[in-house]
Design a protein around this motif. Structure first.
Motif, mmCIF file in Angstrom:
data_model
loop_
_atom_site.group_PDB
_atom_site.id
_atom_site.type_symbol
_atom_site.label_atom_id
_atom_site.label_comp_id
_atom_site.label_asym_id
_atom_site.label_seq_id
_atom_site.Cartn_x
_atom_site.Cartn_y
_atom_site.Cartn_z
ATOM 1 N N PRO A 12 0.824 -1.218 0.000
ATOM 2 C CA PRO A 12 0.000 0.000 0.000
ATOM 3 C C PRO A 12 0.856 1.264 0.000
ATOM 4 O O PRO A 12 1.831 1.361 0.743
ATOM 5 C CB PRO A 12 -0.802 -0.123 1.311
ATOM 6 N N GLY A 13 0.498 2.197 -0.854
ATOM 7 C CA GLY A 13 1.164 3.499 -0.878
ATOM 8 C C GLY A 13 2.444 3.546 -1.686
ATOM 9 O O GLY A 13 3.028 4.620 -1.837
ATOM 10 N N THR A 14 2.905 2.396 -2.185
ATOM 11 C CA THR A 14 4.197 2.423 -2.877
ATOM 12 C C THR A 14 4.079 2.703 -4.376
ATOM 13 O O THR A 14 5.097 2.839 -5.050
ATOM 14 C CB THR A 14 4.964 1.093 -2.692
ATOM 15 N N GLN A 15 2.841 2.753 -4.885
ATOM 16 C CA GLN A 15 2.639 3.128 -6.288
ATOM 17 C C GLN A 15 1.660 4.295 -6.332
ATOM 18 O O GLN A 15 0.780 4.404 -5.475
ATOM 19 C CB GLN A 15 2.067 1.940 -7.086
ATOM 20 N N PRO A 16 1.784 5.173 -7.313
ATOM 21 C CA PRO A 16 0.879 6.326 -7.382
ATOM 22 C C PRO A 16 -0.536 5.907 -7.786
ATOM 23 O O PRO A 16 -0.742 4.852 -8.388
ATOM 24 C CB PRO A 16 1.508 7.189 -8.484
ATOM 25 N N ASP A 17 -1.510 6.743 -7.419
ATOM 26 C CA ASP A 17 -2.830 6.634 -8.034
ATOM 27 C C ASP A 17 -2.736 7.285 -9.413
ATOM 28 O O ASP A 17 -1.805 8.036 -9.693
ATOM 29 C CB ASP A 17 -3.876 7.374 -7.197
ATOM 30 N N HIS A 18 -3.732 7.021 -10.244
ATOM 31 C CA HIS A 18 -3.711 7.709 -11.540
ATOM 32 C C HIS A 18 -3.939 9.203 -11.381
ATOM 33 O O HIS A 18 -3.320 10.011 -12.068
ATOM 34 C CB HIS A 18 -4.768 7.108 -12.481
ATOM 35 N N LEU A 19 -4.819 9.573 -10.462
ATOM 36 C CA LEU A 19 -5.104 11.002 -10.263
ATOM 37 C C LEU A 19 -4.243 11.554 -9.131
ATOM 38 O O LEU A 19 -4.286 11.062 -8.002
ATOM 39 C CB LEU A 19 -6.588 11.201 -9.930
ATOM 40 N N ASP B 188 -7.552 -3.450 -13.485
ATOM 41 C CA ASP B 188 -6.656 -3.416 -12.347
ATOM 42 C C ASP B 188 -5.948 -4.761 -12.283
ATOM 43 O O ASP B 188 -6.552 -5.778 -11.960
ATOM 44 C CB ASP B 188 -7.469 -3.173 -11.074
ATOM 45 N N LEU B 189 -4.681 -4.731 -12.610
ATOM 46 C CA LEU B 189 -3.878 -5.956 -12.533
ATOM 47 C C LEU B 189 -3.071 -5.967 -11.247
ATOM 48 O O LEU B 189 -2.083 -6.666 -11.139
ATOM 49 C CB LEU B 189 -2.904 -6.016 -13.711
ATOM 50 N N GLY B 190 -3.486 -5.143 -10.294
ATOM 51 C CA GLY B 190 -2.718 -5.027 -9.063
ATOM 52 C C GLY B 190 -1.691 -3.911 -9.148
ATOM 53 O O GLY B 190 -1.134 -3.500 -8.160
#
Lengths: 234, 191
Positions: A12-19, B188-190
């Motif tokens: 959790p939190g280690t990749q950005p959201d798209h927005l 969503d592939l994760g």
């Protein structure tokens, strides 16, 4: 066929959201509907591979692609490509692109009033060896202004693109330089919530790869997604 | 040992200089078997404005439903000259066009067959991580039983299915719509 092992979801939190509204371009280009979760199928656990035969011998050395040497500070950028299980990913394509030392890209859309360098294109390719290692010779890219907000400047960075073993492992990211004072103010760098994950985008100054009287070394390891240990229930 | 995958970052506006060397808008060389198709479309933002700085990547099986990848252990033939990979940048009007062959069906979850499809990744300035979608083919009875299409609410499935276009047999249209009532379904592939 036997059931497929999927790829691990990100921590959790280690990749950005798209927005990420502070990165203004994301507002009109990020989907508004929830993404649809799907199981891994053969389509996602396979993917293209590109071996060394595709890559020109000089493609890893951005300082030797023209008649003369580019202006700027020569650097060595190297590291390993591993998966989340710590296994080296050999024979995977690494593509990079960057601005020149003055902070200008060789691209018609880049109208920053800084000079182009006739001896620098700013793109390179390498294929990882058996230990997952890659190495580029380039020049340190310059910082440059952009129009995201008033007095916005991008920290110096190099774009990285990697495939890994599957469609699911594809990664495009950016490498930053240690000590760059612009990093804390950059909405692209800051798009990821987890501070440690963000900071892993900053390369490390590296004595080991620094070449005496020639070039400073920077180390940047890249981690692609790892496989689930057990096949999914299907 | 447990590491965390590197954080994704946008391709930004200048990806062309780094990625164009591997552009492929014709996926199937002459002699590759399969039904020839050309797919054209546009990438559109929230205001319906075409996105000129986007790039699509395609991955697909050959006409027999076989991926050129060691993990595809099906007893089906590979096709010399067919890798199944495409990289197509949008043009200044946000348009894209590529030529390929219609893939065969590939296995899906629970031993169910998947309808012929392309998997597609979309990158652009403004996207902090790629978007993942699929394109299916019009008038294919197998779409109705496709296990992935059936995970999508019925009203939105049409965003994943190309339409026949003017320009003769094999001419298809499929668009990438980032927002709005016709927003493309993204998966969503994760990650």
């Amino acid at each position: 066929m036997t059931p497929l092992a999927g790829y691990r979801p990100p921590y959790p939190g280690t990749q950005p959201d798209h927005l990420h509204p502070l990165y203004v371009s994301s507002i009109k280009r990020s989907p508004t509907r929830p993404l649809v979760a799907i199981p891994y199928t053969l389509s996602e656990v396979t993917g293209p591979s590109f071996g060394p035969e595709l890559v020109a011998p000089a493609a890893h050395d951005l300082t030797r692609q023209h008649r003369g040497e580019p202006l700027g500070e020569r650097i060595i950028v190297s590291g390993r490509v591993l998966d989340e299980n710590g296994r080296p990913l050999s024979n995977t394509l690494v593509e990079i692109w960057q601005a020149n030392a003055a902070g200008r890209y060789l691209h018609e859309v880049d109208q920053h009033k800084a000079p182009l360098d006739p001896n620098f294109t700013g793109c390179g390719q390498a294929v990882t060896n058996a230990e997952g290692r890659y190495r580029f010779v380039t020049i340190r890219p310059g910082e440059y202004p952009w129009r995201n907000h008033y007095n916005a400047w991008r920290p110096a960075h190099i774009h990285f693109s990697l495939f890994g073993p599957a469609f699911a492992t594809r990664l495009v990211t950016q490498m930053y330089f240690p000590g760059d004072p612009l990093i804390p103010f950059d909405p692209i760098f800051n798009c990821t919530a987890d501070e440690k994950a963000r900071n892993r985008l900053i390369s490390l100054f590296d004595w080991e790869t620094t070449m005496p009287e020639h070039a400073l070394g920077y180390r940047f390891d890249l981690i692609l997604r790892g496989r689930d240990a057990t096949p999914m229930e299907v | 040992m447990s590491l965390q995958a590197t954080t994704s970052q946008t391709v930004g506006p200048y990806f062309k200089i780094g990625l164009q060397w591997l552009n492929r808008d014709n996926l199937a060389a002459e002699g590759v078997s399969g039904e020839r198709v050309t797919i054209q479309g546009r990438v559109l933002d929230a205001d319906g404005v075409p996105v000129p700085d986007a790039i699509l990547e395609i991955w697909q099986a050959n006409a027999h439903g076989k991926y050129d990848h060691p993990e595809d252990t099906q007893d089906k033939p590979l096709e010399p000259g067919f890798k199944g990979y495409g990289r197509i940048p949008a043009d200044k009007q946000g348009g894209f066009r590529f030529a390929t062959i219609k893939p065969g069906p590939v296995p899906g979850p629970n031993g169910k067959e998947q309808a012929p499809h392309l998997v597609i990744a979309v990158f652009m300035r403004g996207l902090l991580k790629r978007l993942v979608t699929r394109m299916y083919f019009p008038d294919d009875a197998r779409n109705a039983g496709d296990p992935i299409l059936n995970l999508v609410e019925a009203a939105r499935r049409s965003t994943l299915i190309a339409k026949k276009a003017a320009g003769g047999p094999g001419a298809l249209e499929w668009n990438v719509v980032l927002q709005g009532p016709d927003e493309t379904v993204f998966f969503d592939l994760g990650l």
